[in-house]
Design an enzyme around this catalytic site. Structure first.
Site, short mmCIF file in Angstrom:
data_model
loop_
_atom_site.label_atom_id
_atom_site.label_comp_id
_atom_site.label_asym_id
_atom_site.label_seq_id
_atom_site.Cartn_x
_atom_site.Cartn_y
_atom_site.Cartn_z
N ASP A 92 0.87 -1.19 -0.06
CA ASP A 92 -0.04 -0.10 0.02
C ASP A 92 1.05 1.29 0.02
OD1 ASP A 92 1.03 0.45 2.69
OD2 ASP A 92 -0.74 0.18 3.43
N ASP A 271 -7.54 -7.56 0.64
CA ASP A 271 -6.55 -7.74 1.81
C ASP A 271 -7.25 -7.27 2.73
OD1 ASP A 271 -6.17 -4.80 1.26
OD2 ASP A 271 -5.23 -4.99 3.19
N HIS A 340 -4.68 -20.98 10.90
CA HIS A 340 -6.06 -21.53 10.56
C HIS A 340 -6.92 -20.43 9.74
CE1 HIS A 340 -10.11 -22.89 10.53
NE2 HIS A 340 -10.49 -21.61 10.80
#
Lengths: 376, 376
Positions: A92, A271, A340
């Site tokens: 960014d 994102d 996870h």
């Protein structure tokens, strides 16, 4: 950079495509884990690649600029060399963090002056400087320097800010086009649409951004507190305007349901810090719904973290053990939950892609949106 | 438990042996990573086994008793099942943490009352209760409940405390021998020698402990602030007394040099938080010396963390990157440094073992002690 559209869903705006960069290809829709300060928090590089199956990660210019500093990254030969991530990288522009983290920031037409949240030192970012810094960080995809307006935001401010973002974009493009690729591989610049939650501004911004004819386009200023319906409405407006043959990146979004809804509207790239930040607080996203692992109901549940999960942590550790680690503030809890959640996000994108290619995305999406929002 | 002496060094007291438990064998000298609250901080279980090559880890009864609680561990079927560690496990008795962490503790002949450092709740540990708890945690090796005296410690207090520790040991043995193995595999009890830094007390304690004829013996109350020379003197005294055909475990020690010197005196087993705690602060132990990775000299050193290191992190990451992570307080820094330090400790023990078997331990040890203490 090369973008190849592979399939479009007959009943929605969803697309499957491949983006090719000098650091490898990205199959879209894709989620990009956020590596704020040259690392995705609590996750090893090999875990990102092999367990999570990330194809591209994001770095934050503001954080990298302050620490380790651009000189160090340049000496290393770019961020890929510095942190060992060999696949595609997007940065960014630093604008968002300057507005949300830095102290005493002051926005003028020439740029933004701010004080570092780390040591209070004064800095000045301009569109040109944001390009130079990102060139030096060595991202494959570089983002334009924009102003991200807050929510809510008065129409007049949103309009004025958007026009400045457009003028800044011209300066970004000029500087970017005048400077060579830094490390021998190709770098590309994505402009950013602003316009808050105002349909006419978003449309105007999308048209302007599209007219710059860069290799990809991004949507900023969403997921800043507005209702999801407003976010979807804005995504819809801009996806109607943006060219079909270029990737569309929705910045800073979001929940699994947000991702699926935005894919249906034509978004290719996402994102968000949510999967990692929420992981550290014990919130797990799964294909069956949301697990707050801190809840006492899991304390003696010795079943695997996620029987349908794709990462090894899902079967290697139990819910009761993960709960204990999170409650006890053991770092390993953050590590397990982060792997996870990121693996789930990447799995969800891969599944979406499969269904787009199979032509049944729309109905699958409706089923999944209901499931992933449930509280387990 | 079976202990087989394989080799003794001709020029020192060093020994190489194998300890066999129902959860697998341990080649000594061995270092046991500390898994305080059912996890070795910042390290995944598979990393412990495959990258660090740990053969046995330690759990802290005090921490486990408070969180997740003994009922949860019992429901899981023991700590091995709870955290997924399938190899041998040793638990301390909780005594050390009760003295150092708990609030308002009160020691009487019957036991110790204390308040949890987590929620202030009141608890009472007795030698019998410490046995029952450790049986339930399911350790392969259970430690006696003792009083660990501080340093410095008046002779009279050390003597009185030691005698109480001996009386407590009798109660530990009685309870342990009256209770069955909890989960079908064999559990064994190690008594602990005390006596502060007083030669006569240490000798008396070692004789008493040896007379209990358990399967292994431990030395407590060292590495609590005394000069290293006093520690070595006490180890030497007790190793003269302890039987040769049983493992000797020196609790809570220490630096790499401490380990090597104590191996030379006849110690087989060690545990310490140092490699993990110091890792989190950026101190790396290597075969060439000590690296304080926070030092500015490493900020642009793009060489591997440790070219001679045995863990994958040593080559996967650079010093400059690790320095950045530690300085930026990124969890990944703690993760990398912890794996490195533990792998180094285990490597050092494996090397010591090789040299004991080869018969040249004493000279190798002198070279290594000088190297590992250098500041790089």
């Amino acid at each position: 950079m090369k973008f190849t559209l592979q399939a479009t869903d007959p009943k929605s705006g969803a697309r499957a495509a491949v983006i090719e960069t000098d650091h490898g290809k990205i199959e879209t829709p894709i989620f990009m884990p956020v590596g704020t300060a040259a690392a995705v928090k609590a996750v090893h590089m090999h875990e990102l690649k092999e367990d999570i199956k990330a194809e591209i990660i994001l770095g934050n210019t503001y954080h990298l600029y302050l620490r380790p500093g651009i000189e160090i990254i340049e000496k290393a030969g770019g961020l890929h060399k510095f942190n060992g991530w060999e696949l595609p990288l997007l940065t960014d522009s630093g604008g968002y963090q300057v507005y949300s983290l830095a102290e005493s920031r002051k926005i003028t037409e020439s740029g933004v002056s701010f004080q570092s949240h780390v040591d209070g030192a004064k800095h000045f970012f301009t569109p040109e400087r944001a390009m130079d810094i990102q060139r030096t960080i060595g991202a494959d995809i570089i983002m334009a320097f924009d102003e991200c307006t807050p929510y809510p935001c008065e129409y007049e401010y949103a309009q004025k800010s958007m026009h400045m973002t457009h003028r800044w974009l011209k300066r970004c493009c000029e500087r970017f086009d005048q400077t060579p690729d830094k490390y021998g591989y190709s770098q590309t610049l994505f402009p950013i649409i602003q316009g808050s939650v105002y349909t006419d501004l978003r449309k105007e911004s999308a048209e302007f951004i599209a007219s710059m004819e860069r290799e990809g386009n991004a949507i900023g200023g969403l997921s800043v507190g507005e209702p999801a319906e407003e976010m979807y409405a804005m995504t819809d407006v801009v996806c109607q305007v943006l060219p079909r043959d270029k990737p569309r990146y929705l910045m800073g979004v979001g929940t699994p349901a947000n991702l699926l809804e935005n894919i249906a509207l034509g978004i290719d790239m996402f994102d968000c810090v949510m999967p990692t930040r929420n992981a550290r607080n014990g919130m797990l996203f799964t294909s069956e719904g949301i697990v707050n692992i801190r809840n006492a109901k899991w304390q003696d549940d010795f079943s695997p973290i996620d029987p349908y999960g794709t990462s090894y942590v899902d079967k290697a550790y139990t819910k009761a053990y993960l709960r204990h680690l999170i409650v006890s503030k053991e770092m390993l809890g953050s590590q397990i939950a982060s792997i996870h959640n990121l693996a789930f996000y990447l799995w969800l994108m891969a599944e979406a892609r499969k269904h787009i290619i199979a032509g049944d995305f729309a109905s699958w999406k409706n089923t999944m949106v209901a499931k992933v929002q449930q509280r387990l």
